[in-house]
Design a protein around this motif. Structure first.
Motif, short mmCIF file in Angstrom:
data_model
loop_
_atom_site.label_atom_id
_atom_site.label_comp_id
_atom_site.label_asym_id
_atom_site.label_seq_id
_atom_site.Cartn_x
_atom_site.Cartn_y
_atom_site.Cartn_z
N HIS A 127 37.21 -24.41 -20.96
CA HIS A 127 36.26 -25.65 -22.26
C HIS A 127 35.50 -24.46 -22.81
O HIS A 127 35.68 -23.11 -22.94
N PRO A 128 35.10 -25.05 -24.12
CA PRO A 128 35.30 -24.06 -25.72
C PRO A 128 34.26 -22.88 -25.50
O PRO A 128 34.55 -21.64 -26.06
N SER A 129 33.04 -23.33 -24.98
CA SER A 129 31.86 -22.15 -25.08
C SER A 129 32.99 -21.29 -23.91
O SER A 129 32.18 -20.17 -24.31
N ALA A 130 32.54 -20.61 -23.26
CA ALA A 130 33.09 -20.24 -22.21
C ALA A 130 34.48 -19.27 -23.03
O ALA A 130 34.27 -17.94 -23.10
N ALA A 131 35.32 -20.06 -23.66
CA ALA A 131 36.17 -19.18 -23.44
C ALA A 131 36.54 -19.05 -25.16
O ALA A 131 36.58 -17.64 -25.21
N THR A 132 35.26 -18.60 -26.28
CA THR A 132 35.34 -18.37 -27.15
C THR A 132 33.86 -17.19 -27.06
O THR A 132 34.44 -16.38 -27.81
N LEU A 133 33.15 -17.25 -26.41
CA LEU A 133 32.55 -16.43 -25.52
C LEU A 133 33.82 -15.12 -25.37
O LEU A 133 33.23 -13.81 -25.97
N ALA A 134 34.01 -15.40 -24.25
CA ALA A 134 35.53 -14.41 -23.85
C ALA A 134 35.62 -13.27 -24.70
O ALA A 134 36.20 -12.37 -24.96
N ARG A 135 36.20 -14.64 -25.89
CA ARG A 135 37.34 -13.36 -27.10
C ARG A 135 36.22 -13.14 -28.47
O ARG A 135 36.71 -11.79 -28.38
N LYS A 136 35.02 -13.07 -28.11
CA LYS A 136 34.33 -12.90 -28.68
C LYS A 136 33.82 -11.20 -28.05
O LYS A 136 33.50 -10.56 -28.78
N LEU A 137 33.40 -11.04 -26.95
CA LEU A 137 33.27 -9.86 -26.30
C LEU A 137 34.51 -9.46 -25.73
O LEU A 137 34.52 -8.12 -25.98
N ALA A 138 35.46 -9.81 -25.87
CA ALA A 138 36.52 -9.06 -26.30
C ALA A 138 36.94 -7.86 -27.19
O ALA A 138 36.99 -6.78 -27.70
N ALA A 139 36.51 -9.10 -28.57
CA ALA A 139 36.27 -7.42 -29.91
C ALA A 139 34.99 -7.21 -30.05
O ALA A 139 35.01 -5.99 -30.46
#
Length: 454
Positions: free
Chosen positions: A93-105
């Motif tokens: 879902h969008p929230s988990a995917a967006t957060l994972a990308r942010k943490l990777a950054a």
């Protein structure tokens, strides 16, 4: 029960809750309990209406302060849009995917792959379980053992408690057959007669000898907090983590940096491993400040090299929790990180955190203050009977608890830990509040000293 219920009403009704890390027998008599029923900014309020500086940020976690409408609104909007769906199988879902990308950054180097759970304990358990699978896939199933340290705290689930310093396991069992504890890196207590550099050499020799004794082919990982938290806010000698990582990698042992406490601004950076301590670990675990405590969420962030092995064709990733990456929790984390970035909280902590550190170090002139240690908004004060010999108070004196209760009477929550006090406040403290905290602590310590003198 209403928020304006009396303290007696609340405590008399609360006969069913099992509280954490406490004397359950004493609680049967409602001994020394505090009911927190409201919070705002850097303050909490008890059921008697007293305003208290939240000197422990809930439990190391309310970094952006209480009652932030941005986080509350983000969670509400998320629940109105998608209340729950799992990240099992082929679902996301969008929230988990967006957060994972942010943490990777935000994470250093090649730590680009994020597994979500619900607590720091689960994050650390996940790190070990992932590494066991990783070594199986690399054809080294014997690499199952874990190196930890005396004084470390890594959680209270069965495996995480085994990795935690043995003092927390008294009277309990844990998976200690695969965990080995190295020497405590506390120079003030353990480095008698040695310079800091000499003590560091001794610690590295202990690491090398432990690897030789257990066998590198049997060791999966070394786990360490950048600064030990619930073990007493212990800061290892300068250069410790870089040398430990170098030794681990020379023996093909993975390095886990437990940043459950130190991440998300507490030391002035989103992650402390690289920016403060100069290392790029193989795994970083985080929780607490990830959502500032507004929702339960943790992240196990793994390197590309580990991910490439566990995601190669041939096997499924058979690990998961029902609430991993919960939409509302992920939304809270994204809003929390947004606040930190907009308000430049990590950068602010580099200034105000240093003021907090210096204010507490100023308490070192008090007779029973043996050592003030830590960094920025992560500090410990060790109280001793004799400053010259470092003789501790007898346990029966309960010196840490007595000073903490005296501080609470004066408007500050501090955490007692044996003969020490732990301070880990919200990151939004003003300069005036920092000065007030220092004044309350001084007054509280001196008041308890007067009591002890009779």
């Amino acid at each position: 029960m209403s928020f304006d219920a009396s303290t007696d009403d609340i405590l008399s009704a609360d006969n069913h809750l099992i509280q954490s890390f406490c004397d359950l027998d004493a609680l049967k008599q409602n001994s020394g309990r505090t009911v927190i029923n409201r919070a705002k900014g850097a303050y909490v309020y008890d059921s008697d209406g007293r305003e208290l500086i939240d000197g422990i940020a809930g439990l190391w976690c309310v970094n952006v302060g209480h009652g932030r409408p941005e986080i509350i609104q983000a969670v509400t909007e998320q629940l109105n849009t998608l209340d729950y769906y799992s990240t099992f199988y082929n679902f996301t879902h969008p929230s988990a995917a967006t957060l994972a990308r942010k943490l990777a950054a935000l994470a250093p180097g090649s730590l680009n792959n994020v597994y979500f759970a619900n607590s720091g304990s689960a994050a650390n358990d996940s790190a070990i379980r992932i590494l066991h699978h990783y070594w199986q896939r690399r054809g080294k199933p014997g690499k199952r053992h874990v190196l930890s340290r005396i004084g470390g705290y890594h959680g209270s689930t069965y495996l995480a408690m085994a990795m935690t310093t043995p003092a927390y396991s008294d009277g309990w069992t844990s998976a200690d057959e695969i965990v080995h504890h190295l020497r405590s890196p506390h120079h003030w207590r353990e480095g008698e007669g040695l310079s800091e550099a000499e003590f560091l050499d001794a610690l590295m020799e202990d690491l090398e000898q432990s690897i030789a004794r257990i066998g590198a082919d049997n060791i999966a990982a070394f786990i360490a907090e950048p600064i030990m938290g619930a073990g007493g806010v212990i800061v290892a000698p300068r250069g410790y983590h870089a040398r430990a990582l170098e030794i681990c990698h020379a023996h093909d042992i993975k390095y886990i940096s437990d940043e459950v406490v130190t991440a998300f601004g507490r030391l002035g950076h989103f992650f402390a491993s690289q920016d403060v301590f100069g290392i790029e670990p193989d795994i970083i675990t985080s929780a607490k400040g990830l959502t500032s405590g507004y929702q339960p969420l943790s992240a196990t962030i793994i390197s590309d090299e580990i991910y490439d092995v566990i995601s190669a064709p041939g096997e499924k990733f058979l690990h998961g929790f029902t609430y991993s990456g919960h939409p509302a929790a992920a939304a809270a984390a994204l809003a929390n990180i947004g606040i930190m970035e907009r308000e430049k909280l990590p950068e602010q902590v580099r200034r105000t955190g240093k003021q907090f550190e210096e204010t507490l170090r100023g308490l070192g002139d008090i007779d029973i203050v043996g050592e003030v240690r830590g960094s920025h908004f992560m500090m410990g004060i060790e109280l001793v009977r004799d400053k010259e010999t470092k003789e501790p108070f007898d346990e029966a004196v309960e010196i840490g608890n007595r000073v903490a209760m005296a501080a609470q009477e004066r408007g500050l929550i501090a955490r007692p830990l044996g003969n020490s006090l732990i301070l880990s406040p919200t990151l939004v403290m003003s300069s005036e509040m920092i000065e007030r905290t220092g004044a309350i602590l001084r007054d509280s310590i001196e008041a308890v000293m007067a009591e002890l003198r009779g």
